[in-house]
Design an enzyme around this catalytic site. Structure first.
Site, PDB file in Angstrom:
ATOM      1  N   ALA A  32       0.864  -1.107  -0.123  1.00  0.00           N
ATOM      2  CA  ALA A  32       0.192   0.015   0.047  1.00  0.00           C
ATOM      3  C   ALA A  32       0.844   1.343  -0.095  1.00  0.00           C
ATOM      4  O   ALA A  32       0.706   2.116   0.665  1.00  0.00           O
ATOM      5  CB  ALA A  32      -0.951  -0.038   1.236  1.00  0.00           C
ATOM      6  N   GLY A  36       5.534   8.463   1.293  1.00  0.00           N
ATOM      7  CA  GLY A  36       6.489   8.163   2.579  1.00  0.00           C
ATOM      8  C   GLY A  36       7.365   7.051   2.126  1.00  0.00           C
ATOM      9  O   GLY A  36       8.565   7.292   2.222  1.00  0.00           O
ATOM     10  N   HIS A  37       6.863   5.853   1.792  1.00  0.00           N
ATOM     11  CA  HIS A  37       7.692   4.796   1.217  1.00  0.00           C
ATOM     12  C   HIS A  37       8.602   5.199   0.156  1.00  0.00           C
ATOM     13  O   HIS A  37       9.610   5.071   0.178  1.00  0.00           O
ATOM     14  CB  HIS A  37       6.714   3.679   0.683  1.00  0.00           C
ATOM     15  CG  HIS A  37       5.848   3.048   1.724  1.00  0.00           C
ATOM     16  ND1 HIS A  37       4.416   2.870   1.891  1.00  0.00           N
ATOM     17  CD2 HIS A  37       6.087   2.091   2.880  1.00  0.00           C
ATOM     18  CE1 HIS A  37       3.926   2.342   2.755  1.00  0.00           C
ATOM     19  NE2 HIS A  37       4.811   2.104   3.334  1.00  0.00           N
ATOM     20  N   GLN A  61       3.147  -9.497  13.275  1.00  0.00           N
ATOM     21  CA  GLN A  61       3.115  -8.228  14.103  1.00  0.00           C
ATOM     22  C   GLN A  61       1.592  -7.599  14.304  1.00  0.00           C
ATOM     23  O   GLN A  61       1.618  -6.308  14.869  1.00  0.00           O
ATOM     24  CB  GLN A  61       3.966  -7.048  13.396  1.00  0.00           C
ATOM     25  CG  GLN A  61       3.550  -6.744  12.035  1.00  0.00           C
ATOM     26  CD  GLN A  61       4.269  -5.765  11.375  1.00  0.00           C
ATOM     27  OE1 GLN A  61       5.338  -6.431  10.832  1.00  0.00           O
ATOM     28  NE2 GLN A  61       4.429  -4.494  11.260  1.00  0.00           N
ATOM     29  N   GLU A 151      11.072   7.914  10.260  1.00  0.00           N
ATOM     30  CA  GLU A 151      10.869   8.347  11.668  1.00  0.00           C
ATOM     31  C   GLU A 151       9.611   8.257  12.161  1.00  0.00           C
ATOM     32  O   GLU A 151       9.490   8.348  13.345  1.00  0.00           O
ATOM     33  CB  GLU A 151      11.489   9.572  11.757  1.00  0.00           C
ATOM     34  CG  GLU A 151      13.054   9.920  12.314  1.00  0.00           C
ATOM     35  CD  GLU A 151      13.295  11.351  12.464  1.00  0.00           C
ATOM     36  OE1 GLU A 151      12.586  12.240  11.902  1.00  0.00           O
ATOM     37  OE2 GLU A 151      14.345  11.432  12.998  1.00  0.00           O
ATOM     38  N   ASP A 153       7.615   5.899  12.560  1.00  0.00           N
ATOM     39  CA  ASP A 153       7.648   4.767  13.432  1.00  0.00           C
ATOM     40  C   ASP A 153       9.112   4.464  14.392  1.00  0.00           C
ATOM     41  O   ASP A 153       9.707   3.664  14.213  1.00  0.00           O
ATOM     42  CB  ASP A 153       7.567   3.329  12.632  1.00  0.00           C
ATOM     43  CG  ASP A 153       5.995   3.144  12.103  1.00  0.00           C
ATOM     44  OD1 ASP A 153       5.047   3.438  12.542  1.00  0.00           O
ATOM     45  OD2 ASP A 153       6.061   3.475  10.476  1.00  0.00           O
ATOM     46  N   MET A 187       2.054  10.375   6.737  1.00  0.00           N
ATOM     47  CA  MET A 187       1.776   9.775   5.765  1.00  0.00           C
ATOM     48  C   MET A 187       1.624   8.115   6.198  1.00  0.00           C
ATOM     49  O   MET A 187       2.878   7.639   6.971  1.00  0.00           O
ATOM     50  CB  MET A 187       2.589   9.728   4.463  1.00  0.00           C
ATOM     51  CG  MET A 187       2.377  10.998   3.779  1.00  0.00           C
ATOM     52  SD  MET A 187       3.036  11.067   2.260  1.00  0.00           S
ATOM     53  CE  MET A 187       2.443  12.587   1.536  1.00  0.00           C
ATOM     54  N   SER A 189      -0.114   3.951   5.368  1.00  0.00           N
ATOM     55  CA  SER A 189      -1.158   3.287   4.435  1.00  0.00           C
ATOM     56  C   SER A 189      -2.578   3.161   5.032  1.00  0.00           C
ATOM     57  O   SER A 189      -3.525   3.123   4.385  1.00  0.00           O
ATOM     58  CB  SER A 189      -0.533   1.902   4.349  1.00  0.00           C
ATOM     59  OG  SER A 189       0.734   1.784   4.033  1.00  0.00           O
TER      60      SER A 189
END
Ligand code: PAF
Length: 283
Positions: A32, A36-37, A61, A151, A153, A187, A189
């Site tokens: 997704a 950001g990715h 997870q 950052e 996460d 951002m 998913s």
């Protein structure tokens, strides 16, 4: 663009490409893909000759089965987006659970020195063992020189650094800044699941963090926390899960304000059945 669904094919490909002096960058994702990715992949492309992007929704997870069921699955679109960045230098690894876990889909147990007990850890038991397990397996298969994480996460980032220190895997963790929507929302998913009204309201999350940063040197930790709780308790759409100001290395909540320790504010809110997290550096 090559998309491998089995590690044997990916490993053979990497072995062919690997040459002294050429470096391999790795961006692990759950798909997704959003800007950001893509910013992580761009950073990887700028620092390495070859880049592997993994797309795998890691079951170990997810502690909420509903969250796992609803996680968006958009492989074709993800591959098309990656092709806009490079057709020759990126390889995708989109394995099945069996390819990564074999017949037993379960987490290893790590000693993360308490990093896993704070914030996301207390709200999502077992989550970080799942993250540590899958990232370790992916690192062992891909054997990257550099791996890229955002950052947004931040707790996950500290956990992965700890996992690399424990396992002594020879990979450098590269930290990339959080990409944001025009309204400040980090951002993610999950943002795709917000209604237009929820999306607009979510601007409050980053606004709140920015206020905390501005006031950090002037107000007590208790006063700031109380202010944040009020912001969300009076709002019809949000439920605040946690707000915490932590020291960055241990992630333990700070007891009193200090100019000498690096601190970050962390927040998690539920809006409908979507969980959003964010954080900001304070000093
Ligand atoms: O941040 C994520 O998307 C995931 O937690 C990761 C690092 C790809 C592991 O599944």
């Amino acid at each position: 663009m090559q998309v491998y669904t089995a590690k044997t094919g990916l490993i053979a490909h990497i072995n062919k490409q690997k040459q002294p002096g050429l470096s391999l960058g790795f961006v692990p994702t759950m798909g997704a893909l959003h800007q950001g990715h893509l910013s992580l992949v761009k950073a990887a492309l700028s620092m390495n000759e070859y880049v592997v992007v993994s797309i795998f929704i890691n079951p170990t997870q997810f502690n909420n089965p509903n969250d796992l069921i609803h996680y968006p699955r958009t492989l074709d679109k993800d591959v098309s987006l990656l092709k806009t960045l490079s057709k020759d230098s990126i390889v995708v690894y989109a394995p099945s659970s069996e390819d990564l876990y074999g017949s037993q889909i379960k987490s290893d147990c790590f000693d993360f020195d308490g990093l896993d007990l704070e914030m996301e850890g207390s709200s999502r038991p077992g989550h970080f063992d799942g993250v540590g397990t899958v990232v370790k397996r992916l690192f062992e298969i891909v054997r990257p020189d550099n791996a890229y994480f955002g950052e947004k996460d931040f707790q996950q980032l500290q956990i992965i650094k700890k996992m690399v220190a424990i396992t002594k895997l020879p990979v450098k963790i590269i930290v990339c800044p959080t990409e944001r929507e025009a309204n400040g929302l980090a951002m993610s998913s999950r943002n795709a699941r917000l209604s237009p009204a929820e999306f607009d309201a979510s601007a409050l999350i980053y606004k709140t963090l920015q206020y905390v940063k501005k006031q950090f040197n002037y107000e007590s930790r208790q006063a700031l926390s109380k202010w944040v709780v009020n912001q969300f308790s009076t709002h019809p759409l949000f439920e605040l899960d946690y707000f915490q100001i932590s020291e960055v290395e241990s992630l333990a909540p700070i007891k009193k304000m200090s100019l000498h320790k690096s601190c970050r504010a962390f927040i998690a809110v539920n809006i409908g059945d979507v969980r959003l997290i964010d954080n900001i550096d304070l000093n």
